[in-house]
Write an enzyme that holds these catalytic residues in place. Structure first.
Site, PDB file in Angstrom:
ATOM      1  N   GLU A  32      37.604  36.280  54.718  1.00  9.23           N
ATOM      2  CA  GLU A  32      37.468  37.638  55.265  1.00  9.23           C
ATOM      3  C   GLU A  32      38.783  38.007  55.941  1.00  9.23           C
ATOM      4  O   GLU A  32      39.292  37.275  56.782  1.00  9.23           O
ATOM      5  CB  GLU A  32      36.294  37.686  56.258  1.00  9.23           C
ATOM      6  N   ARG A 106      23.642  48.755  61.645  1.00  5.92           N
ATOM      7  CA  ARG A 106      24.374  47.868  60.729  1.00  5.92           C
ATOM      8  C   ARG A 106      24.734  46.532  61.363  1.00  5.92           C
ATOM      9  O   ARG A 106      24.647  45.486  60.727  1.00  5.92           O
ATOM     10  CB  ARG A 106      25.695  48.526  60.305  1.00  5.92           C
ATOM     11  N   TYR A 216      18.507  59.711  62.349  1.00  6.85           N
ATOM     12  CA  TYR A 216      17.289  58.899  62.492  1.00  6.85           C
ATOM     13  C   TYR A 216      17.463  57.918  63.635  1.00  6.85           C
ATOM     14  O   TYR A 216      18.581  57.605  64.050  1.00  6.85           O
ATOM     15  CB  TYR A 216      16.957  58.165  61.191  1.00  6.85           C
ATOM     16  N   ASP A 293      30.563  47.352  46.792  1.00  4.11           N
ATOM     17  CA  ASP A 293      31.476  48.487  46.665  1.00  4.11           C
ATOM     18  C   ASP A 293      32.713  48.162  45.835  1.00  4.11           C
ATOM     19  O   ASP A 293      33.329  49.057  45.256  1.00  4.11           O
ATOM     20  CB  ASP A 293      31.934  48.955  48.056  1.00  4.11           C
TER      21      ASP A 293
HETATM   22  C1  LIG Z   1      28.585  57.365  55.740  1.00  6.53           C
HETATM   23  C2  LIG Z   1      27.987  56.215  54.959  1.00  6.53           C
HETATM   24  C3  LIG Z   1      26.612  55.978  55.046  1.00  6.53           C
HETATM   25  C4  LIG Z   1      26.035  54.949  54.287  1.00  6.53           C
HETATM   26  N1  LIG Z   1      24.701  54.726  54.391  1.00  6.53           N
HETATM   27  C5  LIG Z   1      24.117  53.757  53.640  1.00  6.53           C
HETATM   28  C6  LIG Z   1      22.718  53.513  53.747  1.00  6.53           C
HETATM   29  O1  LIG Z   1      22.015  54.177  54.516  1.00  6.53           O
HETATM   30  N2  LIG Z   1      22.165  52.533  52.965  1.00  6.53           N
HETATM   31  C7  LIG Z   1      22.928  51.774  52.095  1.00  6.53           C
HETATM   32  O2  LIG Z   1      22.382  50.899  51.396  1.00  6.53           O
HETATM   33  N3  LIG Z   1      24.260  51.977  51.994  1.00  6.53           N
HETATM   34  C8  LIG Z   1      24.875  52.932  52.751  1.00  6.53           C
HETATM   35  N4  LIG Z   1      26.229  53.136  52.677  1.00  6.53           N
HETATM   36  C9  LIG Z   1      27.028  52.295  51.752  1.00  6.53           C
HETATM   37  C10 LIG Z   1      27.336  50.945  52.352  1.00  6.53           C
HETATM   38  O3  LIG Z   1      27.939  51.092  53.615  1.00  6.53           O
HETATM   39  C11 LIG Z   1      28.290  50.168  51.447  1.00  6.53           C
HETATM   40  O4  LIG Z   1      27.905  50.306  50.105  1.00  6.53           O
HETATM   41  C12 LIG Z   1      28.269  48.697  51.814  1.00  6.53           C
HETATM   42  O5  LIG Z   1      28.671  48.515  53.157  1.00  6.53           O
HETATM   43  C13 LIG Z   1      29.209  47.912  50.876  1.00  6.53           C
HETATM   44  O6  LIG Z   1      29.254  46.567  51.287  1.00  6.53           O
HETATM   45  P1  LIG Z   1      30.372  45.614  50.713  1.00  6.53           P
HETATM   46  O7  LIG Z   1      30.108  44.298  51.339  1.00  6.53           O
HETATM   47  O8  LIG Z   1      30.412  45.726  49.227  1.00  6.53           O
HETATM   48  O9  LIG Z   1      31.752  46.219  51.219  1.00  6.53           O
HETATM   49  P2  LIG Z   1      32.303  46.357  52.725  1.00  6.53           P
HETATM   50  O10 LIG Z   1      31.201  46.602  53.680  1.00  6.53           O
HETATM   51  O11 LIG Z   1      33.401  47.363  52.660  1.00  6.53           O
HETATM   52  O12 LIG Z   1      32.898  44.911  53.046  1.00  6.53           O
HETATM   53  C14 LIG Z   1      34.105  44.475  52.490  1.00  6.53           C
HETATM   54  C15 LIG Z   1      34.663  43.381  53.377  1.00  6.53           C
HETATM   55  O13 LIG Z   1      35.810  42.821  52.732  1.00  6.53           O
HETATM   56  C16 LIG Z   1      36.865  42.674  53.666  1.00  6.53           C
HETATM   57  N5  LIG Z   1      38.099  42.699  52.878  1.00  6.53           N
HETATM   58  C17 LIG Z   1      38.767  43.758  52.374  1.00  6.53           C
HETATM   59  N6  LIG Z   1      39.788  43.355  51.614  1.00  6.53           N
HETATM   60  C18 LIG Z   1      39.769  41.997  51.624  1.00  6.53           C
HETATM   61  C19 LIG Z   1      40.550  40.996  50.976  1.00  6.53           C
HETATM   62  N7  LIG Z   1      41.562  41.317  50.156  1.00  6.53           N
HETATM   63  N8  LIG Z   1      40.248  39.693  51.201  1.00  6.53           N
HETATM   64  C20 LIG Z   1      39.198  39.343  52.010  1.00  6.53           C
HETATM   65  N9  LIG Z   1      38.447  40.257  52.647  1.00  6.53           N
HETATM   66  C21 LIG Z   1      38.707  41.566  52.429  1.00  6.53           C
HETATM   67  C22 LIG Z   1      36.681  43.816  54.628  1.00  6.53           C
HETATM   68  O14 LIG Z   1      37.293  43.540  55.887  1.00  6.53           O
HETATM   69  C23 LIG Z   1      35.149  43.883  54.725  1.00  6.53           C
HETATM   70  O15 LIG Z   1      34.662  43.021  55.737  1.00  6.53           O
HETATM   71  C24 LIG Z   1      26.845  54.151  53.441  1.00  6.53           C
HETATM   72  C25 LIG Z   1      28.233  54.380  53.375  1.00  6.53           C
HETATM   73  C26 LIG Z   1      28.794  55.386  54.136  1.00  6.53           C
HETATM   74  C27 LIG Z   1      30.280  55.621  54.039  1.00  6.53           C
END
Ligand SMILES: Cc1cc2nc3c(=O)[nH]c(=O)nc-3n(C[C@H](O)[C@H](O)[C@H](O)COP(=O)(O)OP(=O)(O)OC[C@H]3O[C@@H](n4cnc5c(N)ncnc54)[C@H](O)[C@@H]3O)c2cc1C
Length: 404
Positions: A32, A106, A216, A293
């Site tokens: 991370e 979260r 909410y 994502d």
């Molecule tokens: C306004 C908003 C509201 C939302 N509401 C909802 C909801 O109600 N319900 C829902 O299901 N989803 C919701 N989402 C979507 C959700 O937040 C994301 O889809 C989710 O957090 C994605 O998780 P992730 O682990 O894929 O990515 P992230 O949460 O972006 O985690 C990525 C991690 O990787 C780390 N990182 C980055 N680059 C590197 C690297 N090169 N090497 C190592 N680590 C790295 C970062 O520091 C981070 O900790 C919402 C999004 C937004 C913007």
């Protein structure tokens, strides 16, 4: 001992993947970039499909304990302040989907996942403050170069490094995410600071021309989550930045007095420029794949990005457990299993953004069509909440169905 699986990123996706893989008996190393595992201070909606995926990670009960259960999702017309329609989340919803609809802070969700991951300390190793910069792979292994100049070797790599994924640039190479033209301001208030005529046990979605607002309760009703989204010409990437109040006011100029008063109550907004990508069919290259994502970033209008990341994790771990000696085939099967669904959700979320922000006659037509809906008819959600598959061609896209 076989080589570990490497994971880049410890967001909800990376943590879920680590737990899912550890439960299948794999050793995992999580890298991370941030120096601590921390989520943004905001809310998260978790539909029954997300709860089902959490159940497969063994944390559904813990999530239930930290979550709030709203009674309905209520769509409000933001300019007039009147209710358009509602979807009940009580008994008829539970009867239909077998799991409730929950909302949670979260940081609390991340806390549950972190605690679960710590329960597998014999299998999961965390490396904080050290991101993945580069990677190379051959027939037997993947080697990643890390921020601190060191390297790590694993049997495979999962890029769970979010919207701006560096792993994606090696696997897909499709440049920067698409700036949507929408911007989100987020805040969490103590519930006792919220005007009483806005405070609600429902998820309230106020929709208006070029804007909408979602709010909410969180944490047993102690906190109140607010997300204000509006059209903006800001094209510079921005994430968790301080907000511009004049821009917010102008985005919500058409909103009714109740919404305006709620906006005025917030002292500290954080700002996100919202981005997504067009779906791509392939996000796997040999022993490297993407998740959450990094694989399929979407606009937040179906509240499903994190749910998709947890579903990805469960699917990936199950397929890898079926053919542990053939990682490339397992990753390919995972991508094939997930693409139809995640691409549907990406596109449906975009459509929902358009429907939320309609103006003029289109807004009137939307409101009339939605007002005719039965609050206890949950069929338009069945593909999302009940199946693991894509949206059928003619079904609705989300809570209130497809609006033309
Ligand atoms: C306004 C908003 C509201 C939302 N509401 C909802 C909801 O109600 N319900 C829902 O299901 N989803 C919701 N989402 C979507 C959700 O937040 C994301 O889809 C989710 O957090 C994605 O998780 P992730 O682990 O894929 O990515 P992230 O949460 O972006 O985690 C990525 C991690 O990787 C780390 N990182 C980055 N680059 C590197 C690297 N090169 N090497 C190592 N680590 C790295 C970062 O520091 C981070 O900790 C919402 C999004 C937004 C913007």
């Amino acid at each position: 001992m076989s080589a570990p699986i490497l994971i880049a990123g410890a967001g909800i996706g990376g943590l879920s993947a680590a737990i899912a893989l550890a439960r299948e008996g794999f050793d995992v190393k999580v890298f991370e970039r941030a120096s601590e595992i921390r989520e943004v201070g905001a809310g998260l909606q978790v539909g029954p499909n997300g709860i089902r995926a959490f159940e497969k990670l063994g944390v559904a009960q813990e999530i239930r304990e930290i979550a709030f259960r709203p009674e309905a999702i209520v769509l409000m017309d933001s300019p007039s302040g009147t209710e358009i329609c509602r979807q009940e989340l009580t008994q008829s919803f539970l009867d239909r989907f077998g799991h409730p609809y929950q909302v949670a802070f979260r940081a609390d969700v991340q806390g549950v996942l972190l605690e679960a991951a710590r329960g597998y300390s014999d299998r999961i190793e965390f490396h904080l403050g050290n991101g993945v910069r580069k990677l190379e792979q051959d027939q037997e292994r993947v080697v990643v170069q890390l921020d601190d100049g060191s390297s790590a070797t694993g049997a495979s790599l999962i890029g769970a490094d979010g919207l701006w994924s560096e792993v994606r640039s090696f696997v897909v190479g499709d440049g920067r995410p698409r700036v949507s033209g929408h911007i989100a301001y987020r805040a969490v208030l103590a519930a006792d600071q919220v005007p009483v005529d806005i405070l609600t046990d429902n998820v309230q979605v106020w929709v208006g021309p070029r804007h909408h607002l979602v709010c909410y309760k969180l944490r047993g009703g102690e906190l109140f989550n607010i997300v204000a989204i509006f059209h903006s010409s800001r094209y510079l990437e921005g994430w968790d930045k301080e907000a511009d109040l004049a821009e917010l006011r102008s985005g919500f100029a058409d909103a009714c007095d109740r919404v305006q008063r709620l906006l005025d109550h917030v002292q500290a907004w954080r700002m996100w420029v919202l981005c997504d990508r067009d779906p791509v069919q392939h996000w796997t290259e040999g022993r490297v794949t993407l998740l959450g994502d990094a694989a399929h970033p979407m606009l937040p209008y179906l509240a499903q990005g994190a749910c998709m990341a947890v579903e990805d994790s469960v699917c990936l771990a199950a397929l890898l457990a079926e053919t542990p000696a053939d990682i490339a085939s397992a990753f390919f099967a995972y991508e094939n299993a997930r693409f139809p669904r995640t691409s549907s959700v990406q596109l449906a979320a975009r459509e929902m953004g358009v429907a939320n922000h309609l103006d003029g006659e289109a807004r009137e037509r939307r409101n009339v069509a939605l007002a005719a809906r039965n609050p206890r008819d949950h069929e338009s959600n069945a593909w999302l909440f009940e199946t693991d598959g894509p949206r059928p061609a003619l079904s609705g896209q989300g809570f209130f169905g497809r609006v033309r």
